[in-house]
Design an enzyme around this catalytic site. Structure first.
Site, PDB file in Angstrom:
ATOM      1  N   CYS A   1      17.015   0.081  -4.622  1.00 45.68           N
ATOM      2  CA  CYS A   1      18.329   0.280  -5.236  1.00 45.68           C
ATOM      3  C   CYS A   1      18.566  -0.669  -6.403  1.00 45.68           C
ATOM      4  CB  CYS A   1      19.408   0.040  -4.194  1.00 45.68           C
ATOM      5  SG  CYS A   1      19.211   1.025  -2.729  1.00 45.68           S
TER       6      CYS A   1
ATOM      7  N   ARG B   1      12.659   0.822 -10.854  1.00 47.97           N
ATOM      8  CA  ARG B   1      12.674   0.281  -9.493  1.00 47.97           C
ATOM      9  C   ARG B   1      12.430   1.374  -8.442  1.00 47.97           C
ATOM     10  NH1 ARG B   1      15.535  -4.678  -8.830  1.00 47.97           N
ATOM     11  NH2 ARG B   1      16.312  -3.979  -6.833  1.00 47.97           N
TER      12      ARG B   1
ATOM     13  N   TRP C   1      17.932   4.063  -3.317  1.00 51.89           N
ATOM     14  CA  TRP C   1      16.640   4.391  -2.684  1.00 51.89           C
ATOM     15  C   TRP C   1      16.939   4.413  -1.200  1.00 51.89           C
ATOM     16  CZ3 TRP C   1      12.909   1.397   0.225  1.00 51.89           C
ATOM     17  CH2 TRP C   1      11.633   1.948   0.248  1.00 51.89           C
TER      18      TRP C   1
ATOM     19  N   ASN D   1      23.273  -3.095  -2.520  1.00 56.37           N
ATOM     20  CA  ASN D   1      21.826  -3.129  -2.227  1.00 56.37           C
ATOM     21  C   ASN D   1      21.642  -3.925  -0.951  1.00 56.37           C
ATOM     22  OD1 ASN D   1      21.489  -1.915  -4.672  1.00 56.37           O
ATOM     23  ND2 ASN D   1      20.413  -3.633  -5.642  1.00 56.37           N
ATOM     24  N   GLY D   2      20.674  -3.519  -0.135  1.00 51.48           N
ATOM     25  CA  GLY D   2      20.404  -4.252   1.104  1.00 51.48           C
ATOM     26  C   GLY D   2      20.665  -3.362   2.307  1.00 51.48           C
TER      27      GLY D   2
ATOM     28  N   GLU E   1      -8.155  -3.585  -4.900  1.00 50.19           N
ATOM     29  CA  GLU E   1      -7.120  -3.380  -5.913  1.00 50.19           C
ATOM     30  C   GLU E   1      -7.366  -2.081  -6.693  1.00 50.19           C
ATOM     31  OE1 GLU E   1      -4.295  -4.465  -6.449  1.00 50.19           O
ATOM     32  OE2 GLU E   1      -3.859  -4.032  -8.550  1.00 50.19           O
TER      33      GLU E   1
ATOM     34  N   LYS F   1      -4.713   1.017  -6.784  1.00 50.89           N
ATOM     35  CA  LYS F   1      -4.162   1.583  -8.030  1.00 50.89           C
ATOM     36  C   LYS F   1      -4.326   3.090  -8.028  1.00 50.89           C
ATOM     37  CE  LYS F   1      -2.175  -0.865  -9.161  1.00 50.89           C
ATOM     38  NZ  LYS F   1      -1.957  -2.248  -8.839  1.00 50.89           N
TER      39      LYS F   1
ATOM     40  N   GLU G   1      -2.009   4.806  -5.373  1.00 49.51           N
ATOM     41  CA  GLU G   1      -0.567   4.706  -5.682  1.00 49.51           C
ATOM     42  C   GLU G   1      -0.125   5.731  -6.720  1.00 49.51           C
ATOM     43  OE1 GLU G   1      -0.302   0.399  -7.096  1.00 49.51           O
ATOM     44  OE2 GLU G   1       1.507   0.644  -5.906  1.00 49.51           O
TER      45      GLU G   1
ATOM     46  N   HIS H   1     -21.651  -0.062   8.096  1.00 47.15           N
ATOM     47  CA  HIS H   1     -21.097  -0.198   9.442  1.00 47.15           C
ATOM     48  C   HIS H   1     -20.027   0.857   9.739  1.00 47.15           C
ATOM     49  CE1 HIS H   1     -23.343  -3.856  10.106  1.00 47.15           C
ATOM     50  NE2 HIS H   1     -22.946  -4.278   8.911  1.00 47.15           N
TER      51      HIS H   1
ATOM     52  N   LYS I   1       9.506  -0.535  -7.014  1.00 46.78           N
ATOM     53  CA  LYS I   1       8.941  -1.682  -7.718  1.00 46.78           C
ATOM     54  C   LYS I   1       9.111  -2.955  -6.913  1.00 46.78           C
ATOM     55  CE  LYS I   1       7.007  -3.908 -11.045  1.00 46.78           C
ATOM     56  NZ  LYS I   1       5.533  -3.830 -11.062  1.00 46.78           N
TER      57      LYS I   1
HETATM   58  O1  M6R Z   1       6.937  -8.183  -6.434  1.00 41.98           O
HETATM   59  P1  M6R Z   1       5.776  -8.428  -5.530  1.00 41.98           P
HETATM   60  O2  M6R Z   1       4.562  -8.929  -6.286  1.00 41.98           O
HETATM   61  O3  M6R Z   1       6.080  -9.302  -4.375  1.00 41.98           O
HETATM   62  O4  M6R Z   1       5.384  -6.995  -4.950  1.00 41.98           O
HETATM   63  C1  M6R Z   1       4.393  -6.880  -3.981  1.00 41.98           C
HETATM   64  C2  M6R Z   1       3.968  -5.442  -3.789  1.00 41.98           C
HETATM   65  O5  M6R Z   1       5.048  -4.660  -3.359  1.00 41.98           O
HETATM   66  C3  M6R Z   1       3.384  -4.840  -5.069  1.00 41.98           C
HETATM   67  O6  M6R Z   1       2.299  -5.578  -5.543  1.00 41.98           O
HETATM   68  C4  M6R Z   1       2.923  -3.393  -4.818  1.00 41.98           C
HETATM   69  O7  M6R Z   1       1.811  -3.386  -3.968  1.00 41.98           O
HETATM   70  C5  M6R Z   1       2.609  -2.689  -6.138  1.00 41.98           C
HETATM   71  N1  M6R Z   1       3.087  -1.339  -6.084  1.00 41.98           N
HETATM   72  C6  M6R Z   1       1.161  -2.642  -6.441  1.00 41.98           C
HETATM   73  O8  M6R Z   1       0.842  -1.927  -7.581  1.00 41.98           O
END
Ligand code: M6R
Length: 613
Positions: free
Chosen positions: A2, A27, A75, A101-102, A486, A490, A493, A509, A608
């Protein structure tokens, strides 16, 4: 996640809010809305499911007039995404308006009590109880600020709150607990926002509210009271990001722009702390005295998602150069286990946003158990930077794309700097070695640029060949194993293709059972101490008919004979290969997602900044 925007001043507020909400789109959200107090002291409220563009269409033609307003992108946490559940929410009369928010944890009990007392609810949200609680308190004898304060006493959970009422036009009441909230100080009015980019075009002066703070925001004044209720001074900070930095600058997506910004982001992170002549590092906000640094017996690195992968690389560096045992934890796991921690333990939380709820909770847990805590963070004034004992700032600038790119490579850069810093102080790095490392570090940004300049077209072609595949495997070893994770993260996601990252030696394994001609395997095979081992792993993959996409060091002709596709990486010290190898994997994910027509900057189901547990 949010987002909140509010404004009170001399300008028409609805345009400011819509623009602000658009700047918060990154976000992630499922619905949006605004409420404006008109000159006749009437509330006009507009809300709808979906994009801000839908909200604009709803408002079009009505041009709601008014100088005080609050807006929100939602959200969903309680109640599905719908027009009715979109914020702002109101009390029974429609005159008290709340954006939040929260999560209000005791909302069900409160809702029951309020309903029995005659309040009518029109949404499934936890937020709506706040409006009705304020309504109960606002009885003509107390101000809106006092009513909000009393209502807050009944809430359990987290909140960043903006409240307006037609009974007090020209005033926004704000409050925060465990959810970020800032106040922007403008020339012709003041702003409320959940994060800085929302109001950057209007101001760079911000008050970062602390937990327990309440504020009364008017056009020409801001009054803040702390958790104890007493008026308090919160010094405004000047943020150097400009609004243009937060826009796409001609790139099709924020993610691509941010991939290309990595040269600058790494450079600024290095230059912010490195003394080139000596290889020494000055961390202005790290706050850990050399004597304490020499006493460290154990290090924990904590993060979520991409930040967790940065921690995994950090572990290799710190154990290799400092010989200090180092554990890496996913923050949501760290919170609920009981590893031994004491005052000779350094616990570092890594986070782009500095607001991730799991990482923040882990940081608090570590600090309550007596560790020295520090944050590696990209957002000045964020909660983690205020709560950690020390901070190492990455200077990546605002990262808007939900998929983390430049924040990650800046976090790796921070770990290189930290290794130098701790290594020199603990006598594990002499000046010669420190200078060798720092020289190589200084050349990294140009090597990133070289990859972007020379490999992008090749990577685009590779994406064309494989974008219809349903599964990918990413393999790496040693310090590049986290980069396999990583790379896979990517791809999944933003393209929604199933991808697994694995240590190449672990493949036999289990995951080898999945390999056939339909599974492209991305192998990180740049020169390293495990180079020969990785070549054997490539052979194992080829023997099962899979296509190999290899990352190899420039000039390597062996890998090119084994792989169908090859991406070349400039030579560097082995410890820096994770950073360089990350860049082509970001591009591979980007081009694949683009070919699939995915919503790259706001992938489905992702936010985000994940500010709820
Ligand atoms: O703001 P932060 O670095 O704490 O966020 C952590 C994760 O939520 C963030 O890295 C998430 O995995 C991303 N979508 C990765 O691309």
């Amino acid at each position: 996640m949010c987002g909140i925007v509010g404004y009170t001043g001399s300008r028409q507020s609805s345009r400011i809010l819509l623009e602000g909400l658009k700047r918060l789109e990154y976000r992630g959200y499922d619905s949006a809305g605004i409420a404006v107090i008109s000159p006749e002291k009437k509330i006009s409220r507009y809300r709808c499911r979906g994009r801000i563009a839908n909200l604009e269409r709803l408002i079009e033609g009505e041009h709601p007039e008014g100088n005080t307003a609050v807006g929100h992108t939602r959200w969903a946490t309680h109640g599905r995404p719908s027009d009715e559940n979109a914020h702002p929410h109101t009390d029974c009369s429609g005159q008290i308006v709340v954006v939040h928010n929260g999560i209000i944890e005791n909302y069900l009990r409160l809702k029951k009590e309020l309903s029995s007392a005659g309040h009518r609810f029109t949404s499934d949200t936890d937020t709506e109880v706040i409006a009705h609680l304020v309504e109960d308190e606002l009885n003509g004898e107390v101000s809106l600020a006092e009513a909000v304060r009393s209502a807050l006493k009944k809430l359990q959970g987290s909140y960043a709150l903006g409240v307006i009422s037609s009974s007090e036009p020209g005033r926004i009441i704000a409050a925060r607990k465990d959810s970020p909230l800032i106040i922007g100080l403008g020339e012709d009015g003041n702003f409320l926002a959940s994060d800085v980019p929302a109001v950057l075009p209007y101001t760079r002066e911000f008050i970062f509210l602390e937990d327990g703070d309440k504020a009364v925001i008017e056009s020409g004044s801001v009054t803040v009271s702390g958790a104890d209720g007493a008026e308090t001074e919160r010094k405004p900070l000047t943020v150097s990001w400009d609004p243009v930095m937060a826009e796409k600058q001609g790139y099709r997506h924020f993610m691509l722009k941010e991939i290309y910004e990595q040269q600058r982001a790494i450079q600024e992170t290095v230059m912010g702390s490195l003394v080139r002549d000596t290889g020494k590092v000055i961390f202005e906000d790290f706050n850990m005295e050399p004597a304490a640094i020499r006493k460290i017996k154990k290090i924990f690195l904590i993060g979520c998602g991409t930040a967790y992968h940065a921690c995994l690389v950090g572990k290799f560096l710190l154990e290799d150069f400092l010989k200090i045992p180092c554990e890496v934890d996913i923050a949501s796991e760290f919170r609920y286990r009981q590893p031994p921690i004491d005052s000779e333990t350094l616990v570092m939380a890594v986070s782009q946003s500095g607001e991730t709820a799991d990482t923040l909770a882990a940081l608090r847990e570590a600090s309550s158990r007596g560790a020295f805590t520090a944050a590696v963070c990209n957002v000045l004034g964020s909660t983690m930077t205020r709560e950690a004992g020390g901070v190492i700032y990455t200077h990546a600038g605002p990262e808007i794309g939900v998929a983390s790119t430049k924040a990650f490579t800046s976090q790796l850069t921070a770990f290189y700097l930290l290794t130098l810093h701790l290594g020199i102080i603990r006598g594990m790095l002499d000046e010669k070695k420190a200078l060798e490392i720092s020289e190589a570090l200084i050349h990294l940004p140009n090597k990133v640029k070289h990859i972007l300049d020379t490999q992008n077209e090749t990577i685009k072609e590779i994406a064309h060949r494989y974008f219809k595949k349903k599964n990918f495997l990413y393999l790496g070893r040693n310090i590049n194993y986290p980069i396999a994770l990583e790379g896979a993260l990517k791809l999944k996601e933003i393209s929604y293709i199933h991808a697994e990252g694995y240590p190449a030696g672990e493949m036999k394994h289990g995951p080898i059972a999945l390999i056939d001609g339909e599974v492209p395997v991305v192998v990180i095979a740049t020169r390293s101490c495990v180079y020969e081992k990785v070549l054997s792993n490539i052979e194992e993959v080829r023997a099962r008919d899979a296509s190999v996409i290899a990352l190899a060091s420039e000039g390597d002709s062996t890998v090119s004979e084994l792989a169908e596709d090859i991406i070349y990486i400039p030579e560097t010290m082995e410890i820096f290969t994770p950073l360089l190898n990350t860049v082509p994997l970001q591009l591979l994910a980007y081009h694949t997602a683009r070919l699939l027509g995915c919503d790259i900057d706001q992938p489905r189901n992702l936010a985000k900044s994940v500010t709820v547990e």
